[in-house]
Design a protein around this motif. Structure first.
Motif, PDB file in Angstrom:
ATOM      1  N   MET A   1      17.284  59.753  71.304  1.00  0.00           N
ATOM      2  CA  MET A   1      15.890  59.781  71.635  1.00  0.00           C
ATOM      3  C   MET A   1      15.182  58.818  70.694  1.00  0.00           C
ATOM      4  SD  MET A   1      13.622  63.044  72.550  1.00  0.00           S
ATOM      5  CE  MET A   1      13.762  63.954  71.068  1.00  0.00           C
ATOM      6  N   ASN A   2      14.203  58.123  71.228  1.00  0.00           N
ATOM      7  CA  ASN A   2      13.519  57.102  70.468  1.00  0.00           C
ATOM      8  C   ASN A   2      12.019  57.296  70.596  1.00  0.00           C
ATOM      9  OD1 ASN A   2      12.268  54.496  69.934  1.00  0.00           O
ATOM     10  ND2 ASN A   2      14.346  53.733  69.820  1.00  0.00           N
ATOM     11  N   SER A   3      11.277  56.909  69.603  1.00  0.00           N
ATOM     12  CA  SER A   3       9.827  57.094  69.623  1.00  0.00           C
ATOM     13  C   SER A   3       9.145  56.271  70.706  1.00  0.00           C
ATOM     14  CB  SER A   3       9.232  56.753  68.259  1.00  0.00           C
ATOM     15  OG  SER A   3       9.502  55.409  67.931  1.00  0.00           O
ATOM     16  N   ILE A   4       9.837  55.345  71.321  1.00  0.00           N
ATOM     17  CA  ILE A   4       9.240  54.556  72.395  1.00  0.00           C
ATOM     18  C   ILE A   4       8.782  55.459  73.541  1.00  0.00           C
ATOM     19  CG2 ILE A   4      11.388  54.040  73.619  1.00  0.00           C
ATOM     20  CD1 ILE A   4       8.413  51.657  73.197  1.00  0.00           C
ATOM     21  N   PHE A   5       9.438  56.601  73.722  1.00  0.00           N
ATOM     22  CA  PHE A   5       9.040  57.517  74.791  1.00  0.00           C
ATOM     23  C   PHE A   5       7.661  58.112  74.549  1.00  0.00           C
ATOM     24  CE2 PHE A   5      13.679  57.569  75.342  1.00  0.00           C
ATOM     25  CZ  PHE A   5      13.722  57.181  76.668  1.00  0.00           C
TER      26      PHE A   5
ATOM     27  N   ARG B   1      12.525  65.147  75.641  1.00  0.00           N
ATOM     28  CA  ARG B   1      12.670  66.226  74.659  1.00  0.00           C
ATOM     29  C   ARG B   1      13.229  67.486  75.303  1.00  0.00           C
ATOM     30  NH1 ARG B   1       7.327  64.054  72.801  1.00  0.00           N
ATOM     31  NH2 ARG B   1       7.893  62.699  71.088  1.00  0.00           N
ATOM     32  N   ALA B   2      12.749  67.815  76.477  1.00  0.00           N
ATOM     33  CA  ALA B   2      13.258  68.997  77.175  1.00  0.00           C
ATOM     34  C   ALA B   2      14.752  68.864  77.460  1.00  0.00           C
ATOM     35  CB  ALA B   2      12.485  69.222  78.473  1.00  0.00           C
ATOM     36  N   LYS B   3      15.183  67.685  77.870  1.00  0.00           N
ATOM     37  CA  LYS B   3      16.599  67.457  78.160  1.00  0.00           C
ATOM     38  C   LYS B   3      17.453  67.614  76.901  1.00  0.00           C
ATOM     39  CE  LYS B   3      19.747  64.135  80.262  1.00  0.00           C
ATOM     40  NZ  LYS B   3      19.862  62.868  80.974  1.00  0.00           N
ATOM     41  N   VAL B   4      17.015  67.000  75.805  1.00  0.00           N
ATOM     42  CA  VAL B   4      17.762  67.094  74.549  1.00  0.00           C
ATOM     43  C   VAL B   4      17.833  68.537  74.067  1.00  0.00           C
ATOM     44  CG1 VAL B   4      17.708  66.483  72.092  1.00  0.00           C
ATOM     45  CG2 VAL B   4      17.349  64.726  73.819  1.00  0.00           C
ATOM     46  N   LEU B   5      16.715  69.251  74.093  1.00  0.00           N
ATOM     47  CA  LEU B   5      16.703  70.646  73.642  1.00  0.00           C
ATOM     48  C   LEU B   5      17.582  71.530  74.517  1.00  0.00           C
ATOM     49  CD1 LEU B   5      12.935  70.995  72.746  1.00  0.00           C
ATOM     50  CD2 LEU B   5      14.864  70.970  71.140  1.00  0.00           C
ATOM     51  N   THR B   6      17.537  71.330  75.817  1.00  0.00           N
ATOM     52  CA  THR B   6      18.367  72.119  76.731  1.00  0.00           C
ATOM     53  C   THR B   6      19.851  71.898  76.452  1.00  0.00           C
ATOM     54  OG1 THR B   6      16.682  72.099  78.454  1.00  0.00           O
ATOM     55  CG2 THR B   6      18.943  72.518  79.150  1.00  0.00           C
TER      56      THR B   6
ATOM     57  N   GLY C   1      25.701  73.889  71.483  1.00  0.00           N
ATOM     58  CA  GLY C   1      25.834  73.946  70.033  1.00  0.00           C
ATOM     59  C   GLY C   1      25.847  72.603  69.332  1.00  0.00           C
ATOM     60  N   THR C   2      25.440  71.576  70.022  1.00  0.00           N
ATOM     61  CA  THR C   2      25.374  70.249  69.426  1.00  0.00           C
ATOM     62  C   THR C   2      24.504  70.275  68.177  1.00  0.00           C
ATOM     63  OG1 THR C   2      25.614  69.193  71.565  1.00  0.00           O
ATOM     64  CG2 THR C   2      24.629  67.864  69.833  1.00  0.00           C
ATOM     65  N   ARG C   3      24.938  69.607  67.146  1.00  0.00           N
ATOM     66  CA  ARG C   3      24.120  69.479  65.940  1.00  0.00           C
ATOM     67  C   ARG C   3      23.268  68.217  66.068  1.00  0.00           C
ATOM     68  NH1 ARG C   3      28.979  71.651  63.545  1.00  0.00           N
ATOM     69  NH2 ARG C   3      28.444  73.589  62.491  1.00  0.00           N
ATOM     70  N   LEU C   4      22.011  68.375  65.738  1.00  0.00           N
ATOM     71  CA  LEU C   4      21.094  67.243  65.755  1.00  0.00           C
ATOM     72  C   LEU C   4      20.744  66.879  64.321  1.00  0.00           C
ATOM     73  CD1 LEU C   4      18.584  68.409  68.513  1.00  0.00           C
ATOM     74  CD2 LEU C   4      20.578  66.938  68.780  1.00  0.00           C
ATOM     75  N   PHE C   5      20.397  65.635  64.095  1.00  0.00           N
ATOM     76  CA  PHE C   5      19.951  65.194  62.793  1.00  0.00           C
ATOM     77  C   PHE C   5      18.461  64.910  62.891  1.00  0.00           C
ATOM     78  CE2 PHE C   5      24.429  64.549  62.862  1.00  0.00           C
ATOM     79  CZ  PHE C   5      24.828  64.892  61.572  1.00  0.00           C
ATOM     80  N   GLY C   6      17.672  65.782  62.287  1.00  0.00           N
ATOM     81  CA  GLY C   6      16.225  65.679  62.378  1.00  0.00           C
ATOM     82  C   GLY C   6      15.637  64.849  61.249  1.00  0.00           C
TER      83      GLY C   6
ATOM     84  N   LEU D   1      20.546  70.097  62.151  1.00  0.00           N
ATOM     85  CA  LEU D   1      19.878  71.213  62.832  1.00  0.00           C
ATOM     86  C   LEU D   1      20.697  71.715  64.011  1.00  0.00           C
ATOM     87  CD1 LEU D   1      16.364  69.550  63.070  1.00  0.00           C
ATOM     88  CD2 LEU D   1      17.203  71.040  61.247  1.00  0.00           C
ATOM     89  N   ARG D   2      20.633  73.018  64.242  1.00  0.00           N
ATOM     90  CA  ARG D   2      21.168  73.615  65.452  1.00  0.00           C
ATOM     91  C   ARG D   2      19.983  74.210  66.206  1.00  0.00           C
ATOM     92  NH1 ARG D   2      26.727  76.483  65.251  1.00  0.00           N
ATOM     93  NH2 ARG D   2      27.716  74.544  65.796  1.00  0.00           N
ATOM     94  N   ILE D   3      19.953  73.979  67.486  1.00  0.00           N
ATOM     95  CA  ILE D   3      18.847  74.422  68.333  1.00  0.00           C
ATOM     96  C   ILE D   3      19.248  75.710  69.044  1.00  0.00           C
ATOM     97  CG2 ILE D   3      17.307  73.775  70.242  1.00  0.00           C
ATOM     98  CD1 ILE D   3      17.099  71.993  67.689  1.00  0.00           C
ATOM     99  N   ARG D   4      18.335  76.672  69.063  1.00  0.00           N
ATOM    100  CA  ARG D   4      18.564  77.943  69.743  1.00  0.00           C
ATOM    101  C   ARG D   4      17.468  78.163  70.786  1.00  0.00           C
ATOM    102  NH1 ARG D   4      23.259  77.895  67.999  1.00  0.00           N
ATOM    103  NH2 ARG D   4      23.756  78.711  65.963  1.00  0.00           N
ATOM    104  N   ARG D   5      17.874  78.602  71.962  1.00  0.00           N
ATOM    105  CA  ARG D   5      16.913  78.929  73.026  1.00  0.00           C
ATOM    106  C   ARG D   5      16.356  80.314  72.759  1.00  0.00           C
ATOM    107  NH1 ARG D   5      13.168  78.178  76.282  1.00  0.00           N
ATOM    108  NH2 ARG D   5      13.416  78.482  78.504  1.00  0.00           N
TER     109      ARG D   5
END
Length: 55
Positions: free
Chosen positions: A1-5, A16-21, A27-32, A41-45
């Motif tokens: 994801m890039n700030s251009i969006f 953002r919705a796609k990445v979070l979903t 269980g993908t780890r994201l680097f915030g 980071l790990r995202i939880r619904r």
């Protein structure tokens, strides 16, 4: 994801919705950026949206 969006609010929300979903499902780890502590980071619904925890 890039700030251009951020130039297109609808595309920003969709990206953002796609990445979070995806991240909350498998269980993908994201680097915030700009978070205190670990940037891994790990995202939880949740019923009211999403949350993150260091992971």
């Amino acid at each position: 994801m890039n700030s251009i969006f951020d130039a297109d609010p609808e595309a920003a929300r969709a990206a953002r919705a796609k990445v979070l979903t995806i991240a909350s499902r498998d269980g993908t780890r994201l680097f915030g950026a700009h978070v205190s502590g670990s940037s891994v980071l790990r995202i939880r619904r949740r019923d009211d949206g999403y949350s993150w925890q260091e992971g």
